[in-house]
Design an enzyme around this catalytic site. Structure first.
Site, PDB file in Angstrom:
ATOM      1  N   HIS A  14     -47.020 -19.789 -22.480  1.00 36.63           N
ATOM      2  CA  HIS A  14     -48.166 -19.113 -23.086  1.00 36.63           C
ATOM      3  C   HIS A  14     -48.075 -19.184 -24.604  1.00 36.63           C
ATOM      4  O   HIS A  14     -47.142 -18.648 -25.210  1.00 36.63           O
ATOM      5  CB  HIS A  14     -48.208 -17.644 -22.652  1.00 36.63           C
ATOM      6  CG  HIS A  14     -48.569 -17.452 -21.214  1.00 36.63           C
ATOM      7  ND1 HIS A  14     -49.824 -17.053 -20.800  1.00 36.63           N
ATOM      8  CD2 HIS A  14     -47.835 -17.602 -20.088  1.00 36.63           C
ATOM      9  CE1 HIS A  14     -49.849 -16.962 -19.488  1.00 36.63           C
ATOM     10  NE2 HIS A  14     -48.648 -17.290 -19.024  1.00 36.63           N
ATOM     11  N   GLY A 170     -53.265 -12.650 -15.723  1.00 35.97           N
ATOM     12  CA  GLY A 170     -53.529 -11.224 -15.940  1.00 35.97           C
ATOM     13  C   GLY A 170     -53.289 -10.383 -14.704  1.00 35.97           C
ATOM     14  O   GLY A 170     -52.351 -10.635 -13.939  1.00 35.97           O
ATOM     15  N   GLU A 200     -46.999 -13.452  -7.893  1.00 36.62           N
ATOM     16  CA  GLU A 200     -46.084 -12.794  -8.837  1.00 36.62           C
ATOM     17  C   GLU A 200     -46.166 -11.292  -8.638  1.00 36.62           C
ATOM     18  O   GLU A 200     -45.227 -10.650  -8.176  1.00 36.62           O
ATOM     19  CB  GLU A 200     -46.442 -13.190 -10.268  1.00 36.62           C
ATOM     20  CG  GLU A 200     -45.501 -12.626 -11.322  1.00 36.62           C
ATOM     21  CD  GLU A 200     -45.951 -12.959 -12.739  1.00 36.62           C
ATOM     22  OE1 GLU A 200     -45.110 -12.824 -13.638  1.00 36.62           O
ATOM     23  OE2 GLU A 200     -47.119 -13.340 -12.954  1.00 36.62           O
ATOM     24  N   ASP A 278     -42.527 -19.522 -19.792  1.00 38.11           N
ATOM     25  CA  ASP A 278     -43.535 -18.463 -19.705  1.00 38.11           C
ATOM     26  C   ASP A 278     -43.875 -17.931 -21.105  1.00 38.11           C
ATOM     27  O   ASP A 278     -44.802 -18.408 -21.725  1.00 38.11           O
ATOM     28  CB  ASP A 278     -43.088 -17.342 -18.766  1.00 38.11           C
ATOM     29  CG  ASP A 278     -44.267 -16.537 -18.216  1.00 38.11           C
ATOM     30  OD1 ASP A 278     -45.428 -16.997 -18.354  1.00 38.11           O
ATOM     31  OD2 ASP A 278     -44.047 -15.459 -17.640  1.00 38.11           O
ATOM     32  N   ASP A 279     -43.140 -16.932 -21.588  1.00 36.02           N
ATOM     33  CA  ASP A 279     -43.424 -16.315 -22.893  1.00 36.02           C
ATOM     34  C   ASP A 279     -42.132 -16.279 -23.709  1.00 36.02           C
ATOM     35  O   ASP A 279     -41.501 -15.224 -23.843  1.00 36.02           O
ATOM     36  CB  ASP A 279     -43.959 -14.897 -22.711  1.00 36.02           C
ATOM     37  CG  ASP A 279     -45.228 -14.853 -21.891  1.00 36.02           C
ATOM     38  OD1 ASP A 279     -46.280 -15.259 -22.406  1.00 36.02           O
ATOM     39  OD2 ASP A 279     -45.172 -14.418 -20.718  1.00 36.02           O
TER      40      ASP A 279
END
Length: 334
Positions: A14, A170, A200, A278-279
């Site tokens: 992301h 989200g 998830e 991911d982040d």
């Protein structure tokens, strides 16, 4: 272990979850935005996970400060550019950077389509300067509801020639994929690929919806797919890749411990997985770390890790010619 004769690829990363803490601090000062603490070191826990969050939504809240300081389009372009620099610093050869333009726009009411353009400009600038290859995936952030997602999709489709896919991310539990079927019919008509966050926060039914209703050919996370043997068989038979994020799955509370990750079950059932960050700024990790814990904590063999690295290449939303070029580039550099 990363095999240096193969390209290192991050497909689930992301852009708006990888805004550097020092950049957030700097932009806050520059834009007159109040922060909750007076010293930078005290700010780190506000934007980075320490051990793990209690759930996915607490994890996602760590991303919020990064977008709160984006007061103008120049700020957006800056963080996009820095994302590509981070790829270069991490030794990543190819990445697909995903972002939610409405999420990045909302704090300061920036025009969403212009945010998309600024991200594109920053990534192009970074790829040119750092000699890294990256493509963009637009996110529909279902946390904000159907109307905002349609607005987000409209803004993304204005720039569809600069995107390789659309994602749905989200609030997976509160906003299931079935609500967004019409939006993904538009995505299909636009000729873009589909990857969807599923399995998830919710169970295998979320993955089924992503595949059957939204036509996803890759699944973000997909952790709970192991609970449905029929789903595992379908994923394997239909060559649907799970974008696995080990540290993220632990930090969000999706798994209790890294050692409990069902990646062994996926591999044993012939499901293709790849490793991703991911982040990274929120998690405090980079991609090589994920390969390291896959070997040391999960006990994956060198052959399995090599296959995982190749899975990322094969699952990338680029042409076969581009995949071969990445392979040749790495071979030439050895």
């Amino acid at each position: 272990m990363v095999f240096d004769n193969l390209p290192l690829i991050d497909l689930h990363r992301h852009l708006d979850g990888n805004i550097r803490p020092d950049t957030i601090w700097d932009l806050a000062q520059q834009n007159g935005i109040a922060l909750p603490v007076e010293h930078f070191n005290d700010f780190i826990p506000h934007v980075r996970i320490e051990d793990k969050a209690s759930d996915l939504m607490e994890f996602l809240a760590k991303l919020d400060w990064g977008v709160k300081v984006l007061a103008n389009l120049e700020d957006v372009q800056r963080v996009a550019f820095e994302n590509v620099e981070d790829l270069s610093l991490a030794g990543i050869d190819y990445a697909e950077l995903r972002f939610s333009p409405y999420y990045m726009a909302m704090s300061h009411n920036l025009p969403t389509a212009d945010v998309v353009a600024a991200v594109i400009a920053g990534v192009k600038q970074g790829c040119s300067e750092f000699n890294v290859q990256a493509n963009l995936i637009g996110i529909l952030s279902r946390t904000f509801g159907l109307e905002k997602c349609q607005h987000e999709l409209d803004s993304l489709l204005v720039h569809k020639d600069n995107l390789v896919a659309i994602d749905l991310a989200g609030d997976e539990l509160g906003q299931p994929a079935e609500l967004f079927e019409q939006q993904f019919k538009q995505v299909d008509k636009a000729g873009l690929n589909v990857t969807v966050h599923a399995g998830e926060a919710a169970g295998p039914e979320s993955v089924w919806q992503a595949i059957k209703l939204l036509k996803a050919t890759r699944i973000g996370h997909g952790v709970r797919s192991y609970q449905d043997p029929a789903l595992l068989e379908y994923l394997a038979t239909n060559n649907i890749t799970l974008e696995t994020c080990l540290t993220s799955n632990y930090q969000t509370g999706t798994i209790a411990n890294i050692a409990d990750h069902p990646i062994h079950t996926f591999l044993a059932n012939g499901v293709k997985v790849c490793l991703n960050t991911d982040d990274p700024a929120v998690e405090g990790i980079e991609l090589r770390h994920e390969y390291h814990i896959a070997k040391t904590t999960l006990g994956l063999t060198d052959k399995q890790l090599q296959d995982i690295q190749l899975n990322a290449l094969h699952a990338a939303f680029i042409s076969d010619a581009e995949k071969q070029a990445l392979l040749k580039l790495k071979s030439a550099n050895i």
